[in-house]
Design an enzyme around this catalytic site. Structure first.
Site, mmCIF file in Angstrom:
data_model
loop_
_atom_site.group_PDB
_atom_site.id
_atom_site.type_symbol
_atom_site.label_atom_id
_atom_site.label_comp_id
_atom_site.label_asym_id
_atom_site.label_seq_id
_atom_site.Cartn_x
_atom_site.Cartn_y
_atom_site.Cartn_z
ATOM 1 N N GLY A 3 2.072 14.982 -8.147
ATOM 2 C CA GLY A 3 1.926 13.524 -8.106
ATOM 3 C C GLY A 3 2.990 12.867 -8.983
ATOM 4 C CB THR A 63 1.293 10.817 -13.681
ATOM 5 O OG1 THR A 63 0.884 9.595 -13.069
ATOM 6 C CG2 THR A 63 1.235 10.672 -15.191
ATOM 7 C CG ASP A 95 -2.563 17.963 -11.887
ATOM 8 O OD1 ASP A 95 -3.148 18.771 -11.137
ATOM 9 O OD2 ASP A 95 -1.837 17.032 -11.470
ATOM 10 N N GLY A 96 -2.065 15.094 -13.137
ATOM 11 C CA GLY A 96 -2.531 13.719 -13.017
ATOM 12 C C GLY A 96 -3.961 13.666 -12.497
ATOM 13 C CG ASP A 130 -6.160 10.457 -7.102
ATOM 14 O OD1 ASP A 130 -5.085 9.831 -6.999
ATOM 15 O OD2 ASP A 130 -6.319 11.606 -6.667
ATOM 16 N N GLY A 135 -6.553 14.742 -5.796
ATOM 17 C CA GLY A 135 -6.269 15.055 -4.403
ATOM 18 C C GLY A 135 -5.550 13.964 -3.653
ATOM 19 N N GLY A 136 -5.277 12.851 -4.347
ATOM 20 C CA GLY A 136 -4.527 11.768 -3.695
ATOM 21 C C GLY A 136 -3.193 12.264 -3.140
ATOM 22 C CD GLU A 185 -3.299 18.514 -7.879
ATOM 23 O OE1 GLU A 185 -4.366 18.091 -7.398
ATOM 24 O OE2 GLU A 185 -2.345 17.768 -8.166
ATOM 25 C CE LYS A 233 -3.940 6.543 -11.007
ATOM 26 N NZ LYS A 233 -3.375 7.905 -10.909
#
Ligand code: DER
Length: 230
Positions: free
Chosen positions: A29, A31, A83-84, A86, A97-98, A105, A123
């Site tokens: 993603g 970020t 990790d980013g 949503d 999962g966006g 992931e 978020k």
């Protein structure tokens, strides 16, 4: 500070948790990609790390920028995944999962001692669910799976549209060759119950509820960095 600056701010804050010699999980993603860019600068300055990536997209960026990568086959235990997300709630439960990478992931996060979420402070939510929940399904018997998910959700009092994710006119296909349904449940008051119910449906490969995986969240806003720990 526009959105891109906030992502870089979060990525730089995450770097503070990265030590020489670490085996990293690297998310997917925008970020996560901002983190890869600042990580690459530190690698060029001599930082010794190896990253297991969570998508072809992140793998390509690491290769382009010279961040050393490995596979989970060769490095099955990781020190830290960055990790980013949503959505993040106050118990560090996530919707992810966006970007369509939720399966790898979640596998990578589960193989890591710690998972650090980096995100724009927008978020942060009280209750998960405003963001449509990505559900990764096998393409075989998709309608049967769709109906089984709908029934399982209804048993928990959850209703809402479930849309097959598309890329243009075609169904979106994940790196692992699966399809994604995005389920707009609006509010998910009991994410654990929904997670278990979804895992009972044979055609469901995985879903975007990350429960008990994140150990910390770094949230960036105009006011600076806020850190959440469970
Ligand atoms: O797909 C994903 O899980 C991504 O991490 C997503 O949740 C966050 O993507 P963003 O950093 O581009 O908002």
């Amino acid at each position: 500070t526009d959105a891109a600056k906030l992502k870089t701010m979060a990525g730089e804050a995450a770097l503070g948790h990265v030590e020489d010699g670490m085996r990293l999980g690297i998310g997917t993603g925008s970020t996560a990609e901002a983190f890869v860019r600042v990580l690459a600068d530190r690698v060029h300055a001599g930082l010794d790390v190896v990253g297991v990536t969570t998508s072809d997209r992140t793998e390509a960026l690491c290769r382009e920028l010279g961040v050393p990568t490995a596979t989970l086959e060769t490095v099955p235990q990781l020190d830290l995944t960055i990790d980013g997300a949503d959505e993040v709630d106050d118990r560090l439960r996530l919707i992810k999962g966006g970007g369509g990478a939720l399966l790898r992931e979640k596998i990578v996060a589960a193989a890591s001692d710690r998972m650090l979420v980096i995100a724009d402070a927008s978020k942060k939510v009280d209750t998960l669910g405003a963001f449509p929940l990505p559900i990764e399904i096998n393409g075989f018997g998709m309608m049967a799976t769709y109906l089984a998910i709908q029934k399982a959700a209804a048993n928990l009092g959850l209703e809402g549209d479930m849309i097959l994710r598309r890329r243009g006119a075609d169904p979106f296909i994940t790196d692992s060759g699966h399809l994604i349904l995005d389920a707009s449940f609006s509010r998910i008051p009991d994410p654990e119950a929904l997670s278990q119910a979804l895992h009972q449906v044979p055609g469901v490969v995985e879903h975007g509820l990350f429960i008990g995986l994140a150990s910390e969240a770094i949230l960036a806003s105009e006011n600076g960095i806020e850190t959440l720990t469970a």
